[in-house]
Design a protein around this motif. Structure first.
Motif, mmCIF file in Angstrom:
data_model
loop_
_atom_site.group_PDB
_atom_site.id
_atom_site.type_symbol
_atom_site.label_atom_id
_atom_site.label_comp_id
_atom_site.label_asym_id
_atom_site.label_seq_id
_atom_site.Cartn_x
_atom_site.Cartn_y
_atom_site.Cartn_z
ATOM 1 N N ASN A 165 5.037 8.277 71.566
ATOM 2 C CA ASN A 165 5.017 9.378 72.679
ATOM 3 C C ASN A 165 6.306 8.962 72.626
ATOM 4 O O ASN A 165 6.972 8.314 73.342
ATOM 5 N N GLY A 166 6.523 10.414 72.927
ATOM 6 C CA GLY A 166 8.176 10.588 73.825
ATOM 7 C C GLY A 166 9.327 10.702 72.575
ATOM 8 O O GLY A 166 10.450 10.785 73.270
ATOM 9 N N LYS A 167 9.034 10.673 71.767
ATOM 10 C CA LYS A 167 10.708 10.965 70.753
ATOM 11 C C LYS A 167 9.684 11.695 69.829
ATOM 12 O O LYS A 167 9.476 12.083 69.556
ATOM 13 N N PRO A 168 11.638 11.731 69.671
ATOM 14 C CA PRO A 168 11.969 13.071 68.439
ATOM 15 C C PRO A 168 11.210 12.408 67.326
ATOM 16 O O PRO A 168 12.126 12.259 66.575
ATOM 17 N N ILE A 169 10.013 12.661 67.146
ATOM 18 C CA ILE A 169 9.407 12.291 65.096
ATOM 19 C C ILE A 169 8.498 13.157 65.048
ATOM 20 O O ILE A 169 7.347 12.998 66.247
ATOM 21 N N LEU A 170 8.472 13.647 64.560
ATOM 22 C CA LEU A 170 7.294 14.718 63.836
ATOM 23 C C LEU A 170 6.373 13.931 63.287
ATOM 24 O O LEU A 170 6.321 12.968 62.609
ATOM 25 N N THR A 171 5.282 13.952 63.523
ATOM 26 C CA THR A 171 3.913 13.359 63.073
ATOM 27 C C THR A 171 2.867 14.273 61.954
ATOM 28 O O THR A 171 3.101 15.418 63.130
ATOM 29 N N ILE A 172 3.056 13.553 61.217
ATOM 30 C CA ILE A 172 1.913 14.547 59.688
ATOM 31 C C ILE A 172 0.889 13.599 59.896
ATOM 32 O O ILE A 172 0.669 12.986 59.469
ATOM 33 N N SER A 173 -0.208 14.689 59.372
ATOM 34 C CA SER A 173 -1.621 13.492 58.989
ATOM 35 C C SER A 173 -2.596 14.692 58.219
ATOM 36 O O SER A 173 -2.245 15.849 58.330
ATOM 37 N N ASP A 174 -3.994 14.437 57.483
ATOM 38 C CA ASP A 174 -4.394 14.835 56.773
ATOM 39 C C ASP A 174 -6.141 15.032 57.492
ATOM 40 O O ASP A 174 -7.021 13.868 56.483
ATOM 41 N N ASN A 175 -6.621 13.986 58.869
ATOM 42 C CA ASN A 175 -7.931 13.464 59.201
ATOM 43 C C ASN A 175 -8.071 14.644 60.239
ATOM 44 O O ASN A 175 -7.607 15.254 60.083
ATOM 45 N N PRO A 176 -9.254 14.862 59.899
ATOM 46 C CA PRO A 176 -10.368 15.369 60.828
ATOM 47 C C PRO A 176 -9.787 15.233 62.598
ATOM 48 O O PRO A 176 -9.764 14.472 62.857
ATOM 49 N N ASN A 177 -10.011 16.711 62.933
ATOM 50 C CA ASN A 177 -9.080 17.169 64.528
ATOM 51 C C ASN A 177 -7.863 16.187 64.732
ATOM 52 O O ASN A 177 -8.100 15.626 66.030
ATOM 53 N N ALA A 178 -7.620 15.729 64.239
ATOM 54 C CA ALA A 178 -6.391 14.695 64.179
ATOM 55 C C ALA A 178 -5.210 14.894 64.811
ATOM 56 O O ALA A 178 -4.424 14.440 66.415
ATOM 57 N N SER A 179 -5.239 16.590 64.747
ATOM 58 C CA SER A 179 -4.273 17.465 65.754
ATOM 59 C C SER A 179 -4.834 17.220 67.143
ATOM 60 O O SER A 179 -3.860 17.611 68.735
ATOM 61 N N LEU A 180 -6.555 17.547 67.349
ATOM 62 C CA LEU A 180 -6.563 17.516 69.089
ATOM 63 C C LEU A 180 -6.420 16.368 69.459
ATOM 64 O O LEU A 180 -6.465 16.460 70.996
ATOM 65 N N GLN A 181 -6.323 15.063 68.707
ATOM 66 C CA GLN A 181 -5.442 13.724 69.214
ATOM 67 C C GLN A 181 -3.727 13.833 69.704
ATOM 68 O O GLN A 181 -3.936 13.027 70.595
ATOM 69 N N GLY A 182 -3.389 14.783 69.352
ATOM 70 C CA GLY A 182 -2.256 14.667 69.374
ATOM 71 C C GLY A 182 -1.039 14.772 68.147
ATOM 72 O O GLY A 182 0.495 14.267 68.999
ATOM 73 N N VAL A 183 -1.551 14.621 67.337
ATOM 74 C CA VAL A 183 -1.321 15.113 65.868
ATOM 75 C C VAL A 183 -0.026 16.272 66.268
ATOM 76 O O VAL A 183 -0.886 17.111 66.212
ATOM 77 N N VAL A 184 1.349 16.618 65.509
ATOM 78 C CA VAL A 184 1.373 17.526 65.975
ATOM 79 C C VAL A 184 1.056 18.061 64.216
ATOM 80 O O VAL A 184 0.973 19.983 64.739
#
Length: 223
Positions: A165-184
């Motif tokens: 959190n707060g670091k210039p890092i692009l987070t990627i995933s392929d899990n249901p609802n991950a973006s809702l939890q904060g994955v970019v």
């Protein structure tokens, strides 16, 4: 005659947009190339005969390519398709400080991509080479510009996001609802095609800017 052209032109544009999106979802066309086509044909409001002719020719070419025997071959594996998307996610993300010579793409947890990562290894974007790292140590993630959060560690998602959190890092995933939890950016497979969601709020919090050309193809954008 002009009334007929006025009626047909939007229909042809819609067809081209659908085909371009299908190519993107299949990993057959880079986002930049498709976005240029959409920008040229999808958003010009000119109903003259020349525009209609150009649209008709392109639509015909798209249909021939889309339904050619070569495209009816067996569909690529899931993670081969996702690797093609990874490059576009990286290429269309802007970091606050892009002075580094390399972009560290880190896979946290078990690697689901396997040999398909060879299509990403060594590629460059904005003169920066993409370097692939593997780690099972959460402390190592602060050295990455991109982090793919594997399904094998998704149970620790809150801890991972708190670490980044707060670091210039692009987070990627392929899990249901991950973006809702904060994955970019979160990928999924629907009807054999890759779709993705984007969380703009998380991106901004990490100092990242996602290109509007990329967001145009997102299935969902969270503000």
């Amino acid at each position: 005659m002009r009334a007929g052209m006025t009626f047909l032109l939007p229909k042809l544009r819609q067809l081209i947009v659908r085909i371009a999106k299908a190519w993107i979802m299949a990993g057959c066309m880079p986002v930049k190339q498709a976005a240029s086509a959409l920008g040229y044909l999808g958003y010009r409001h000119n109903s003259n005969q020349s525009s209609l002719r150009h649209c008709a020719i392109l639509a015909l070419c798209c249909l021939l390519l889309t339904y050619s025997p070569g495209t009816r071959a067996e569909q690529p594996p899931e993670y081969r398709l996702k690797v093609a998307f990874l490059y576009n996610f990286i290429a269309y993300t802007e970091w606050p400080d892009q002075q580094n010579l390399n972009l560290n793409f880190c896979i946290y947890g078990e690697d689901p991509f396997g040999e398909h990562l060879q299509h990403l290894r060594g590629k460059k974007t904005n003169e920066q080479e993409i370097l692939i790292r593997h780690t099972h140590n959460i402390e190592d993630l602060s050295m990455c510009q991109i982090v793919f959060i594997s399904r094998s560690v998704i149970h620790d998602l809150n801890a991972i996001l708190n670490q980044l959190n707060g670091k210039p890092i692009l987070t990627i995933s392929d899990n249901p609802n991950a973006s809702l939890q904060g994955v970019v950016i979160n990928m999924s497979i629907k009807e054999g095609k890759v779709t993705f969601e984007a969380n703009i709020a998380s991106a901004k919090r990490n100092g990242l800017k996602l290109s509007s050309q990329l967001l145009r193809f997102a299935s969902e954008v969270y503000q």
